[in-house]
Design a protein around this motif. Sequence first.
Motif, PDB file in Angstrom:
ATOM      1  N   GLY A  18       0.811  -1.198   0.000  1.00 17.70           N
ATOM      2  CA  GLY A  18       0.000   0.000   0.000  1.00 17.70           C
ATOM      3  C   GLY A  18       0.845   1.248   0.000  1.00 17.70           C
ATOM      4  O   GLY A  18       0.435   2.299  -0.473  1.00 17.70           O
ATOM      5  N   ARG A  66       2.875   3.345  -4.420  1.00 20.31           N
ATOM      6  CA  ARG A  66       2.755   4.774  -4.699  1.00 20.31           C
ATOM      7  C   ARG A  66       4.087   5.325  -5.203  1.00 20.31           C
ATOM      8  O   ARG A  66       4.594   6.322  -4.720  1.00 20.31           O
ATOM      9  N   GLY A 123      -5.256   1.850  -5.518  1.00 18.51           N
ATOM     10  CA  GLY A 123      -6.714   1.799  -5.549  1.00 18.51           C
ATOM     11  C   GLY A 123      -7.272   0.559  -6.211  1.00 18.51           C
ATOM     12  O   GLY A 123      -8.454   0.228  -6.031  1.00 18.51           O
ATOM     13  N   GLU A 124      -6.432  -0.140  -6.987  1.00 19.56           N
ATOM     14  CA  GLU A 124      -6.884  -1.366  -7.645  1.00 19.56           C
ATOM     15  C   GLU A 124      -6.678  -2.601  -6.788  1.00 19.56           C
ATOM     16  O   GLU A 124      -7.053  -3.702  -7.186  1.00 19.56           O
ATOM     17  N   ASP A 165      -7.943  -3.562  -3.384  1.00 24.11           N
ATOM     18  CA  ASP A 165      -8.846  -3.080  -2.342  1.00 24.11           C
ATOM     19  C   ASP A 165      -9.176  -4.125  -1.291  1.00 24.11           C
ATOM     20  O   ASP A 165     -10.037  -3.899  -0.442  1.00 24.11           O
TER      21      ASP A 165
END
Length: 692
Positions: free
Chosen positions: A45, A49, A434-435, A437
């Motif tokens: 997570g 990014r 975001g993919e 989840d």
Amino acid sequence: MALLPLNLFVQHDGKSARQRVTCRFKCAEACFHPAPNTSDNEYFGDIVRQALSRRAMLRSSAVTVLAVGAGSALAACGTDADPGAASSSSAAPAEPVTPPGMNFAAIAPNSEDVVVIPEGYRQKVVISWGDPVLPGAPVFNVNAQTGAAQRQQFGFNNDFAGLLPIEGQANRFLLVTNHEYATPQFMFPGYNPDAPTREQFDIEVASMGLTVVEVERGPDGLRPVMGRYNRRITADTPMTLTGPGAGTEFVKTAADPTGRTVAGTFANCAGGVTPWGTVLSGEENFHSYFGAPEGAPAPEGATAARFKRYGLKLEPSELKWEDFDPRFDVAKTPNEVNRHGYIVEVNPWDPNSKPVKHSAMGRFKHEGANVYVTDDGTVVAYTGDDERFDYMYKFVSSKKVQPGTTPEAMAHNMSLLDEGTLYVAKLSSEIPAGEIDGSGTLPAGGAFEGSGTWLPLLTSGPNGQGESMVDGFTAQEVAVFTRLAADKAGATKMDRPEDFEANPKTGKVYVALTNNSERGAEGEAGVDAANPRNDNKNGQVLEFTDDHAGTTFQWNLLLVCGDPAAADTYYGGFDKTKVSPISCPDNLAFDSHGNLWISTDGNALDSNDGLFAVALDGPNRGETKQFLTVPLGAETCGPVVTDDLVTVCVQHPGENDENSIDDPLSRWPEGGNGTARPSVVAVWRDGGNIGV
């Protein structure tokens, strides 16, 4: 035989089917306690990014690397609806054709108290707990067991198995098995858990470790032979500790002031057969055999942190071994536990040889270890730490393997795992956060995939020399307290990494990630691309293309296991209406055709555990077919798949929270009024090879 219809498996919300009694004795109820890994290592997570400008480059290089071998990179990018979606060709995708090795009628999920196999195949029990192994061993009598007898008989709860051909003797093999743990209420009639006896302790000690037994292949499968290689290795067999951890203050005891000779091995889970003919055995849940009297003073400082990270508690153990031998009392002998948790190497060709514990490969809850040899002779050993949120490791030798079986070659090769570099894996992915989840839904690209880096922890040299690669840790601390060093290095927390196997045809490496019901729970690591589901009940299988002797790899998820009708599962892009449901992958093996075989432990889909074959390449990538199931309460372990024979270890048949040896759930394999006994089973096909 009453087979359960597949529609029974569409709706389910259960956890692993493993019984709590199994957890109590096998892993000290690890899943009922907070995970020992409380490090704040970043997870995907955070990692995903990264700058997306790198994404196209990494995807391109991943396909280039994955295409080497079997050309499966394109198939890996397909979706469930369109297995060939990743192909850029305008030609119609090839129709799936079941590959050689998998042409058998898949069996249906079931709850039979037998080993269920495909039509046209035969089976036979090879050897069971208590069967004689050494000359003079008595015939097994469940009501007249002794420690002395068990030392000459096949041990309890067999897990890993290796089948080694005996040179010059057609149809003769060495069957080498691990014996993982003891469950006394399924061993001893009338067992009183509050007052185990000295004899029961002696039997348990003798029931663990390993067995080497010669077996002979005939028309009716395999049968044990009273051969010259036969041997029992137990929880008190002398062993040599090597590498940077040997001789340190962490492993010295009053009984062994040199810190180099260890008594025994236990909690032996999976393993591997080396190219030089030895067997590697993983010491897994060793911590559960150590305890202390109520009120024992708690450790302080570094010792307290080390105990916590390895799951040790100063309280009476389940088996109460500390009542019979002070070396298992961590209050009296705190260093004894540091002498366990290693990869053990056994030379099965010399019954008088002393097994070796390799501290250069690290100390943690090893599921097993398997070796891959590069073109230049470098030995790479892969091993997993089987606990929720723990790590994947590899060891790369600094010396090259020597061919041959001379004593000189064997001595050299048995030193390969003492000199080299130990790494831990850190995974990353360019998939947008975001993919991922927690639902297990495939990302837009159609596959869970990414790249990774092997982080160096320890370099070991001759005579136990070592150099730490982790700030704040000595080489000796990394060897003995590897988990803490890996935390500091920033490794990726995984969902119980168990068995590793390298495909002998392609060199790709596969990892069984069994499950993790705490993934995404409050205070625990969240989901990431390699561990994409919250409350992961069914596990997944990771495939990676490794720069074996190097430090980089590309990875993807081959399987996201579970009910094929559920949206959170993925079967390599294959049509999920045509697969066998698989849950909780554990041990892995390959056949000569390059198909992956998976045994399961704790099937959460309301069926007995079993053995499955999985296609890896082309339009069939992800096709999964169930080859067998084991009896009620049992776990499928240690598969060996040859062209004309499959063997599996059937561990803990009949183990159930509501039952015991006095009130059995199962009576397999004896039937009638017999005792449920862990066993090795052989399966073959008359007049033909497996799956062709």
